[in-house]
Design a protein around this motif. Structure first.
Motif, PDB file in Angstrom:
ATOM      1  N   LEU A   6      14.192  51.188  -9.137  1.00 38.78           N
ATOM      2  CA  LEU A   6      14.962  50.506  -8.096  1.00 38.78           C
ATOM      3  C   LEU A   6      14.369  49.132  -7.773  1.00 38.78           C
ATOM      4  N   THR A   7      14.041  48.374  -8.811  1.00 42.35           N
ATOM      5  CA  THR A   7      13.402  47.077  -8.587  1.00 42.35           C
ATOM      6  C   THR A   7      14.396  45.932  -8.461  1.00 42.35           C
ATOM      7  N   ALA A   8      15.679  46.179  -8.708  1.00 45.10           N
ATOM      8  CA  ALA A   8      16.662  45.106  -8.614  1.00 45.10           C
ATOM      9  C   ALA A   8      16.787  44.600  -7.179  1.00 45.10           C
ATOM     10  N   LYS A   9      16.668  45.517  -6.207  1.00 44.42           N
ATOM     11  CA  LYS A   9      16.833  45.127  -4.805  1.00 44.42           C
ATOM     12  C   LYS A   9      15.561  44.577  -4.180  1.00 44.42           C
ATOM     13  N   LYS A  10      14.423  44.719  -4.852  1.00 44.45           N
ATOM     14  CA  LYS A  10      13.164  44.232  -4.304  1.00 44.45           C
ATOM     15  C   LYS A  10      12.981  42.754  -4.662  1.00 44.45           C
ATOM     16  N   SER A  11      12.404  42.001  -3.737  1.00 47.01           N
ATOM     17  CA  SER A  11      12.246  40.570  -3.970  1.00 47.01           C
ATOM     18  C   SER A  11      11.183  40.331  -5.044  1.00 47.01           C
ATOM     19  N   PRO A  12      11.290  39.198  -5.750  1.00 45.18           N
ATOM     20  CA  PRO A  12      10.288  38.893  -6.780  1.00 45.18           C
ATOM     21  C   PRO A  12       8.872  38.822  -6.215  1.00 45.18           C
ATOM     22  N   ALA A  13       8.731  38.320  -4.992  1.00 50.58           N
ATOM     23  CA  ALA A  13       7.392  38.233  -4.391  1.00 50.58           C
ATOM     24  C   ALA A  13       6.826  39.624  -4.165  1.00 50.58           C
ATOM     25  N   ARG A  14       7.675  40.529  -3.714  1.00 56.48           N
ATOM     26  CA  ARG A  14       7.229  41.904  -3.466  1.00 56.48           C
ATOM     27  C   ARG A  14       6.813  42.576  -4.766  1.00 56.48           C
ATOM     28  N   LYS A  15       7.597  42.377  -5.824  1.00 62.85           N
ATOM     29  CA  LYS A  15       7.266  42.990  -7.121  1.00 62.85           C
ATOM     30  C   LYS A  15       5.978  42.397  -7.687  1.00 62.85           C
ATOM     31  N   ARG A  16       5.772  41.111  -7.432  1.00 69.73           N
ATOM     32  CA  ARG A  16       4.556  40.458  -7.909  1.00 69.73           C
ATOM     33  C   ARG A  16       3.333  41.043  -7.207  1.00 69.73           C
ATOM     34  N   ARG A  17       3.437  41.270  -5.908  1.00 69.91           N
ATOM     35  CA  ARG A  17       2.318  41.871  -5.160  1.00 69.91           C
ATOM     36  C   ARG A  17       2.025  43.289  -5.634  1.00 69.91           C
TER      37      ARG A  17
END
Length: 65
Positions: free
Chosen positions: A33-44
């Motif tokens: 479910l990473t489509a809804k997560k912001s790129p900054a959040r995924k990077r962290r």
């Protein structure tokens, strides 16, 4: 003769020991479910984190340390 502990393979795949002997873990919430997560959040979430002191003793036993 002292009894050896077998390493729990599931734990060995999930935790890594640093050079100073601390334990690293993977961060949660990155599996799907990473489509809804912001790129900054995924990077962290990409970086590892240190295991808390409360979990250290139990996890080291699982790793046979």
């Amino acid at each position: 003769m002292a009894k050896k502990n077998k390493t729990r393979r599931a734990a060995a795949k999930r935790f890594k020991v640093t050079g100073s002997g601390k334990l690293m873990r993977r961060k949660a919430y990155k599996g799907h479910l990473t489509a809804k997560k912001s790129p900054a959040r995924k990077r962290r979430l990409r970086k590892g984190a240190l295991l808390s002191k409360a979990d250290n003793k139990r996890t080291k036993e699982l790793l046979g340390m």
